[in-house]
Write a protein that holds these residues in place. Structure first.
Motif, PDB file in Angstrom:
ATOM      1  N   PHE A  58      16.355   4.909   5.634  1.00  0.00           N
ATOM      2  CA  PHE A  58      15.081   4.457   6.174  1.00  0.00           C
ATOM      3  C   PHE A  58      15.098   2.938   6.215  1.00  0.00           C
ATOM      4  O   PHE A  58      15.552   2.287   5.281  1.00  0.00           O
ATOM      5  N   SER A  59      14.558   2.346   7.305  1.00  0.00           N
ATOM      6  CA  SER A  59      14.605   0.888   7.460  1.00  0.00           C
ATOM      7  C   SER A  59      13.248   0.216   7.353  1.00  0.00           C
ATOM      8  O   SER A  59      13.068  -0.688   6.552  1.00  0.00           O
ATOM      9  N   ILE A  60      12.278   0.619   8.191  1.00  0.00           N
ATOM     10  CA  ILE A  60      11.029  -0.129   8.293  1.00  0.00           C
ATOM     11  C   ILE A  60       9.995   0.689   9.067  1.00  0.00           C
ATOM     12  O   ILE A  60      10.359   1.620   9.782  1.00  0.00           O
ATOM     13  N   ILE A  61       8.724   0.304   8.921  1.00  0.00           N
ATOM     14  CA  ILE A  61       7.652   0.854   9.751  1.00  0.00           C
ATOM     15  C   ILE A  61       7.068  -0.300  10.555  1.00  0.00           C
ATOM     16  O   ILE A  61       6.721  -1.335   9.983  1.00  0.00           O
ATOM     17  N   GLU A 115       4.738   1.708   3.561  1.00  0.00           N
ATOM     18  CA  GLU A 115       3.465   2.420   3.685  1.00  0.00           C
ATOM     19  C   GLU A 115       2.339   1.614   3.038  1.00  0.00           C
ATOM     20  O   GLU A 115       1.234   1.537   3.576  1.00  0.00           O
ATOM     21  N   ARG A 116       2.607   1.008   1.895  1.00  0.00           N
ATOM     22  CA  ARG A 116       1.593   0.181   1.242  1.00  0.00           C
ATOM     23  C   ARG A 116       1.198  -1.001   2.124  1.00  0.00           C
ATOM     24  O   ARG A 116       0.026  -1.347   2.242  1.00  0.00           O
ATOM     25  N   GLU A 117       2.179  -1.612   2.764  1.00  0.00           N
ATOM     26  CA  GLU A 117       1.902  -2.741   3.661  1.00  0.00           C
ATOM     27  C   GLU A 117       1.033  -2.305   4.844  1.00  0.00           C
ATOM     28  O   GLU A 117       0.033  -2.948   5.165  1.00  0.00           O
ATOM     29  N   GLY A 123      -5.062  -0.412   7.678  1.00  0.00           N
ATOM     30  CA  GLY A 123      -6.047   0.567   7.258  1.00  0.00           C
ATOM     31  C   GLY A 123      -5.650   2.007   7.477  1.00  0.00           C
ATOM     32  O   GLY A 123      -6.495   2.892   7.409  1.00  0.00           O
ATOM     33  N   ILE A 124      -4.374   2.289   7.714  1.00  0.00           N
ATOM     34  CA  ILE A 124      -3.914   3.679   7.759  1.00  0.00           C
ATOM     35  C   ILE A 124      -3.790   4.145   6.311  1.00  0.00           C
ATOM     36  O   ILE A 124      -3.091   3.525   5.519  1.00  0.00           O
TER      37      ILE A 124
END
Length: 172
Positions: A58-61, A115-117, A123-124
């Motif tokens: 996994f890299s990034i969202i 996910e925290r970011e 606001g997701i």
């Protein structure tokens, strides 16, 4: 596995998703597989990625406010142990009036800080996230304000401090 073979596997298992292959040109030609999936099937698809390649990285969202929806594009490098890796991007979205996505931290633990970011800046809310604490914003930052939102929940002009370039000198 070639991008075409991978895309066919995805289409065979998830007939209702949109799959396309793009190719970067110079300086580094490379194919990418882009998958769009409804949030209801998102986690199922992510589990399938892990089944197809247990060593997937996994890299990034990359998430953004798209008007009436909040989108999230998750990036993986797959099959890297077999030679040249395959870049896979899985996109999903949620409506602003129900900004909830399932966490994938139980499948890819390295997704937690991303996910925290996304949670604090857009606001997701991530259902099942093991650690929902803020990552970057201070504890006293107002609840319900999301710096990357383009609507009324975004940053207000009066909240901006030091908006000018710190090194620019205005000519007088």
């Amino acid at each position: 596995m070639t991008p075409e073979e991978f895309a066919e596997r995805i289409k065979a298992k998830f007939e209702d998703v949109d799959v396309k292959i793009t190719e970067n040109k110079l300086p580094h030609p490379r194919k990418r597989v882009w998958i769009e999936v409804d949030r209801e099937r998102f986690k199922e698809l992510v589990r399938f990625l892990k089944e197809v390649d247990p060593a997937a990285q996994f890299s990034i969202i990359i998430a953004e406010d798209r008007g009436d929806r909040l989108t999230a594009k998750y990036h993986w490098e797959m099959f890297w142990e077999q030679g040249e890796s395959l870049s896979v991007i899985v996109g999903t979205s949620c409506p602003k009036n129900d900004p909830v996505l399932p966490t994938i931290t139980d499948i890819f633990p390295s997704s937690l800080p991303y996910e925290r970011e996304v949670q604090e800046f857009l606001g997701i809310k991530y259902e099942g996230i093991p650690d929902p604490r803020r990552l970057f914003l201070p504890d006293d930052f107002p609840e319900g304000v999301y710096p990357l939102r383009l609507d009324e929940t975004g940053i207000k002009p009066e909240m901006v401090k030091n908006a000018g370039h710190p090194y620019r000198r205005e000519s007088r």
